[in-house]
Motif scaffolding. Sequence first.
Motif, PDB file in Angstrom:
ATOM      1  N   HIS A  51      42.670  82.928  -4.389  1.00 50.70           N
ATOM      2  CA  HIS A  51      43.149  83.249  -3.041  1.00 50.70           C
ATOM      3  C   HIS A  51      42.583  82.265  -2.008  1.00 50.70           C
ATOM      4  O   HIS A  51      43.078  82.173  -0.909  1.00 50.70           O
ATOM      5  CB  HIS A  51      42.734  84.677  -2.666  1.00 50.70           C
ATOM      6  N   ARG A  52      41.520  81.526  -2.388  1.00 48.28           N
ATOM      7  CA  ARG A  52      40.894  80.559  -1.475  1.00 48.28           C
ATOM      8  C   ARG A  52      41.213  79.168  -2.014  1.00 48.28           C
ATOM      9  O   ARG A  52      40.319  78.401  -2.358  1.00 48.28           O
ATOM     10  CB  ARG A  52      39.378  80.818  -1.447  1.00 48.28           C
ATOM     11  N   GLY A 100      46.477  85.478  -5.900  1.00 45.93           N
ATOM     12  CA  GLY A 100      45.902  86.570  -5.113  1.00 45.93           C
ATOM     13  C   GLY A 100      45.177  87.601  -5.958  1.00 45.93           C
ATOM     14  O   GLY A 100      44.487  88.469  -5.425  1.00 45.93           O
ATOM     15  N   VAL A 102      42.238  88.507  -8.239  1.00 46.00           N
ATOM     16  CA  VAL A 102      40.926  87.982  -8.627  1.00 46.00           C
ATOM     17  C   VAL A 102      40.847  87.921 -10.157  1.00 46.00           C
ATOM     18  O   VAL A 102      41.105  88.916 -10.836  1.00 46.00           O
ATOM     19  CB  VAL A 102      39.796  88.869  -8.044  1.00 46.00           C
ATOM     20  N   GLU A 131      32.631  83.982  -7.897  1.00 48.01           N
ATOM     21  CA  GLU A 131      31.705  84.796  -8.700  1.00 48.01           C
ATOM     22  C   GLU A 131      32.150  86.255  -8.740  1.00 48.01           C
ATOM     23  O   GLU A 131      31.766  86.993  -9.650  1.00 48.01           O
ATOM     24  CB  GLU A 131      30.264  84.640  -8.190  1.00 48.01           C
ATOM     25  N   GLY A 132      33.033  86.650  -7.809  1.00 49.63           N
ATOM     26  CA  GLY A 132      33.581  88.007  -7.837  1.00 49.63           C
ATOM     27  C   GLY A 132      34.388  88.272  -9.107  1.00 49.63           C
ATOM     28  O   GLY A 132      34.513  89.423  -9.536  1.00 49.63           O
ATOM     29  N   ASN A 160      29.858  81.471  -4.130  1.00 50.66           N
ATOM     30  CA  ASN A 160      29.550  81.372  -2.693  1.00 50.66           C
ATOM     31  C   ASN A 160      28.748  82.571  -2.199  1.00 50.66           C
ATOM     32  O   ASN A 160      28.619  82.800  -1.006  1.00 50.66           O
ATOM     33  CB  ASN A 160      30.832  81.176  -1.874  1.00 50.66           C
ATOM     34  N   TYR A 162      29.179  85.774  -2.104  1.00 54.58           N
ATOM     35  CA  TYR A 162      29.812  87.019  -1.661  1.00 54.58           C
ATOM     36  C   TYR A 162      31.200  87.169  -2.268  1.00 54.58           C
ATOM     37  O   TYR A 162      31.943  86.193  -2.403  1.00 54.58           O
ATOM     38  CB  TYR A 162      29.983  87.032  -0.127  1.00 54.58           C
TER      39      TYR A 162
HETATM   40  C1  LIG Z   1      42.101  92.230  -9.240  1.00 58.25           C
HETATM   41  C2  LIG Z   1      41.722  92.237  -7.788  1.00 58.25           C
HETATM   42  N1  LIG Z   1      40.803  93.091  -7.343  1.00 58.25           N
HETATM   43  C3  LIG Z   1      40.448  93.089  -6.024  1.00 58.25           C
HETATM   44  C4  LIG Z   1      41.066  92.243  -5.152  1.00 58.25           C
HETATM   45  C5  LIG Z   1      40.667  92.233  -3.680  1.00 58.25           C
HETATM   46  N2  LIG Z   1      39.889  91.011  -3.419  1.00 58.25           N
HETATM   47  C6  LIG Z   1      40.458  89.914  -2.882  1.00 58.25           C
HETATM   48  S1  LIG Z   1      39.374  88.647  -2.733  1.00 58.25           S
HETATM   49  C7  LIG Z   1      38.122  89.571  -3.373  1.00 58.25           C
HETATM   50  C8  LIG Z   1      36.735  89.009  -3.514  1.00 58.25           C
HETATM   51  C9  LIG Z   1      36.712  87.820  -4.396  1.00 58.25           C
HETATM   52  O1  LIG Z   1      35.429  87.278  -4.390  1.00 58.25           O
HETATM   53  P1  LIG Z   1      35.126  85.952  -5.161  1.00 58.25           P
HETATM   54  O2  LIG Z   1      35.785  86.000  -6.496  1.00 58.25           O
HETATM   55  O3  LIG Z   1      33.670  85.751  -5.134  1.00 58.25           O
HETATM   56  O4  LIG Z   1      35.887  84.831  -4.338  1.00 58.25           O
HETATM   57  P2  LIG Z   1      35.614  84.353  -2.823  1.00 58.25           P
HETATM   58  O5  LIG Z   1      36.439  85.236  -1.937  1.00 58.25           O
HETATM   59  O6  LIG Z   1      34.174  84.495  -2.572  1.00 58.25           O
HETATM   60  O7  LIG Z   1      36.086  82.952  -2.788  1.00 58.25           O
HETATM   61  C10 LIG Z   1      38.559  90.845  -3.707  1.00 58.25           C
HETATM   62  C11 LIG Z   1      37.702  91.899  -4.302  1.00 58.25           C
HETATM   63  C12 LIG Z   1      42.054  91.368  -5.647  1.00 58.25           C
HETATM   64  N3  LIG Z   1      42.684  90.496  -4.868  1.00 58.25           N
HETATM   65  N4  LIG Z   1      42.347  91.354  -6.980  1.00 58.25           N
END
Ligand SMILES: Cc1ncc(C[n+]2csc(CCOP(=O)(O)OP(=O)(O)O)c2C)c(N)n1
Length: 307
Positions: A51-52, A100, A102, A131-132, A160, A162
């Motif tokens: 998403h980033r 979008g 994760v 890292e999420g 990053n 968070y």
């Molecule tokens: C499967 C899923 N669960 C939850 C979300 C909501 N969500 C969007 S971004 C995000 C955090 C992602 O964190 P990270 O992977 O560390 O990436 P960063 O935003 O730090 O670049 C979450 C939980 C999603 N988009 N997809």
Amino acid sequence: MTRIREFELCGARQLATGKLSGTLHLSSGQEAVAAGVCHLLAGTDHVTSTHRGHGHCLAKGAAPDRMMAELFGAGNGYCKGRSGSMHIADPATGLLGANGIVGGGIPMAVGAALSAQVRGTTQVSVTFFGEGATGEGSLHESLNLAALWRLPVVFVCENNGYAELSPVADVLAADSVAKLAAPFGIPARTVDGNDVVEVVGAAREAVERARAGHGPSLLEYVTYRHDGHYVGDAQSYRTKEERAAWAERDPLLRAAERLRALGFDDETLDAVRADATAEMNAAAEWAAAQVPAPASSLTTDVYGGLS
Ligand SMILES: Cc1ncc(C[n+]2csc(CCOP(=O)(O)OP(=O)(O)O)c2C)c(N)n1
Ligand SMILES: [Mg+2]
């Protein structure tokens, strides 16, 4: 790196002046990872993003005007105006998509690596993830298959600190992302993700290993996003002091220091930034003048029979 920074600053300006709707996830502060890793890839290599993803798209060779058109919802955008910022894809440059979901791009990169292996090419796949995504089964499933079949894939974690509002220590039991590769016998390293020279050094080893048929690697790049999770995030979950400390470790500032040490002067560095600003402003101007995708095109290309 400067082009990525300027693309996102320009995108944020479009948002602030109401020319764009929705929001954007900015990668300011993380540019060294995208630029450093993609620097080593051929046009035929594959990348999956998150998403980033603006930085990954640009570094892999996507054109800023068509990316910006996608942000504007224009028919000339990379996905005909229907993906927006979070799903930009350009198969012609090996960009299999921002995502979008994760952890969504990770198995796709493993699939592309399997395809390269079956076809007998030397193509490498890189999957960028935050890292999420360590909380997603797709990462662990993908590490397993990639190791089992010795696939040419490089797992690139942008740690990053968070995931949305959650600090990594609150959501990950392991004390590093790199350690998650150990049960699968995948070599892994934790690297300073804000020093582009360090980024390239670690990535070179991993990409060469994959290309030579020796299988996957995992790189954990420690970095920081200067901005909120999305434009408009109040960021109540972190302190000004923490942000200021990371601002001093900004990857562009650190690259500029290295360049100055090599003899580049401020005038040259300023010209790089001015060129990038002009390029992105022109991209936004072009994008704003494109015809918006009509609502009637919503289901075109979605499933064969629907258009
Ligand atoms: C499967 C899923 N669960 C939850 C979300 C909501 N969500 C969007 S971004 C995000 C955090 C992602 O964190 P990270 O992977 O560390 O990436 P960063 O935003 O730090 O670049 C979450 C939980 C999603 N988009 N997809
Ligand atoms: Mg994160």
